[in-house]
Write an enzyme that holds these catalytic residues in place. Structure first.
Site, PDB file in Angstrom:
ATOM      1  N   TYR A 150       0.870  -1.186   0.000  1.00 53.36           N
ATOM      2  CA  TYR A 150       0.000   0.000   0.000  1.00 53.36           C
ATOM      3  C   TYR A 150       0.903   1.230   0.000  1.00 53.36           C
ATOM      4  O   TYR A 150       2.088   1.127   0.330  1.00 53.36           O
ATOM      5  CB  TYR A 150      -0.976   0.001   1.186  1.00 53.36           C
ATOM      6  CG  TYR A 150      -0.346  -0.222   2.542  1.00 53.36           C
ATOM      7  CD1 TYR A 150       0.220   0.826   3.253  1.00 53.36           C
ATOM      8  CD2 TYR A 150      -0.323  -1.497   3.114  1.00 53.36           C
ATOM      9  CE1 TYR A 150       0.792   0.627   4.500  1.00 53.36           C
ATOM     10  CE2 TYR A 150       0.250  -1.711   4.357  1.00 53.36           C
ATOM     11  CZ  TYR A 150       0.802  -0.644   5.043  1.00 53.36           C
ATOM     12  OH  TYR A 150       1.378  -0.847   6.264  1.00 53.36           O
ATOM     13  N   HIS A 160       6.368  -0.627   1.086  1.00 57.61           N
ATOM     14  CA  HIS A 160       6.191   0.411   0.078  1.00 57.61           C
ATOM     15  C   HIS A 160       7.252   0.258  -1.004  1.00 57.61           C
ATOM     16  O   HIS A 160       8.313  -0.298  -0.772  1.00 57.61           O
ATOM     17  CB  HIS A 160       6.313   1.791   0.716  1.00 57.61           C
ATOM     18  CG  HIS A 160       5.520   1.940   1.960  1.00 57.61           C
ATOM     19  ND1 HIS A 160       4.163   1.750   1.986  1.00 57.61           N
ATOM     20  CD2 HIS A 160       5.878   2.239   3.217  1.00 57.61           C
ATOM     21  CE1 HIS A 160       3.719   1.940   3.218  1.00 57.61           C
ATOM     22  NE2 HIS A 160       4.747   2.228   3.988  1.00 57.61           N
TER      23      HIS A 160
END
Ligand SMILES: *[C@@H]1O[C@H](CO)[C@@H](O)[C@H](O)[C@H]1NC(C)=O
Ligand SMILES: *[C@@H]1O[C@H](CO)[C@@H](O)[C@H](O)[C@H]1NC(C)=O
Length: 350
Positions: free
Chosen positions: A276, A326
């Site tokens: 995400y 990430h």
């Protein structure tokens, strides 16, 4: 005689049916062939693709004044600057979770509850209704407006801020957005002293001065229960780590990040790179949707390629890049593209 008349009528009927079907077959084949040929012709394939953008340009050149979305010299919202940007940008998804959009679409809900799947989801509507008795649950930002020039600074935590002397420039923005730890005391000359928005999740939360918006980034329904508790009874002290039992922040300014907006960034902008988007991305796109001009400070590595925080002395301390949650390289690429097309300005520091 009678019989042959019957045969005659039958024959006539059959003839009509036959002729009709021949006629339709011919017409349909003609159309299909024409479409087939059109699709085969290379210049026609190009024309099909070019027509929409050509029309877009026509519209722009006809009335550029009517396309302006703000009073700054460049407005984030102005269309026609970059097709890449215009195709991704969606101003219909509100960055905030409010009383008006409490119910998540099933696709958003299913994605959101899997972010931290070890936590059981609970009745969202009931939890949010209780939360919005304590915090406003409204959208205070208004929309684009040709007489407004709202300048925003998004300030990351990179060590490249060290010795940058950006403090005064940062303070001069209407909104100054920071995230997670982001201390300012002792670092004012480089990072500024003003903050209007502070993006945090429960496990990174800290108390904030009056007038600063705590923007909660929720990853699970427990996070909504936590902020309700931390602003009232103090019941919750632990999620997957200890969390603040009581939070001293301006309740009137507490805002909740919209999971639908979170997913929109993941789908449209970071394109599923990383599990995400990072908090930095969440703050940047929040700014791109509520501001007219966005200036970015303290993102990325320092000039020697080190990832660390501006308040850390150890240049090698930053773990951000290695977490695997990430995709730092892809996020850096988006930031560079946004800067190249003039939607944001990036101040790279040292
Ligand atoms: C447009 O923005 C200006 C400046 O912020 C404000 O005074 C005005 O009320 C806004 N107008 C509308 C229609 O929102
Ligand atoms: C809070 O904001 C109001 C209005 O924007 C301002 O008048 C006031 O001085 C601010 N207070 C603090 C403590 O910054």
């Amino acid at each position: 005689m009678k019989c042959s008349l019957r045969v005659c009528i039958l024959f006539l009927g059959l003839l009509i049916v036959f002729l009709t079907s021949v006629f339709f077959t011919y017409t349909l084949t003609g159309v299909t062939n024409a479409a087939y040929l059109e699709n085969q012709a290379p210049e026609d394939v190009d024309r099909i693709k070019l027509v929409p953008s050509y029309l877009g340009i026509q519209k722009l050149t006809k009335g550029p004044a009517s396309q302006r979305t703000c009073a700054c010299s460049h407005c984030v919202g102005d269309p026609g600057v970059s097709q890449w940007f215009d195709e991704k940008f969606d101003q219909d998804i509100l960055p905030l979770w409010t009383k008006t959009n409490m119910i998540l679409e099933p696709t958003v809900y299913n994605w959101w509850v899997m972010l931290q799947p070890q936590f059981k989801p609970q009745d969202l509507k009931d939890i949010l209704t209780k939360l919005f008795l304590i915090v406003p649950g409204e959208n205070p930002y208004g929309s684009w407006n040709r007489s407004r020039c709202r300048r925003c600074a998004v300030v990351g935590n990179s060590g490249n801020l060290h010795q940058s002397h950006y403090g005064e420039d940062i303070n001069a923005h209407e909104f100054v957005m920071r995230m997670n730890q982001a201390p300012t005391v002792g670092f004012e000359a480089d990072v500024g002293s003003r903050t209007t928005h502070h993006f945090m999740y429960p496990e990174s939360a800290k108390n904030l001065p009056a007038n600063v918006s705590f923007v909660l980034v929720p990853f699970k329904t427990l996070d909504l229960l936590w902020i309700t508790s931390a602003l009232s009874t103090g019941k919750i002290r632990f999620t997957y780590a200890p969390v603040k039992q009581f939070l001293r922040v301006d309740k009137e300014k507490v805002q909740i990040y919209n999971p639908a907006f979170f997913k929109y960034i993941h789908d449209k902008w970071t394109e599923h790179h990383g599990r995400y988007p990072s908090t930095g991305m969440l703050a940047l796109f929040f700014a791109l949707h509520i501001c007219d001009e966005v200036n970015v400070y303290g993102f990325g590595a320092d000039s020697r390629g080190n990832w660390h925080h501006y308040w850390e002395n150890n240049r090698y301390a930053g773990e951000f890049r290695k977490t695997g949650v990430h995709d730092a390289d892809f996020e850096a690429k988006i930031i560079n593209t946004l800067a190249d097309i003039g939607k944001i300005k990036v101040f790279r520091g040292n």
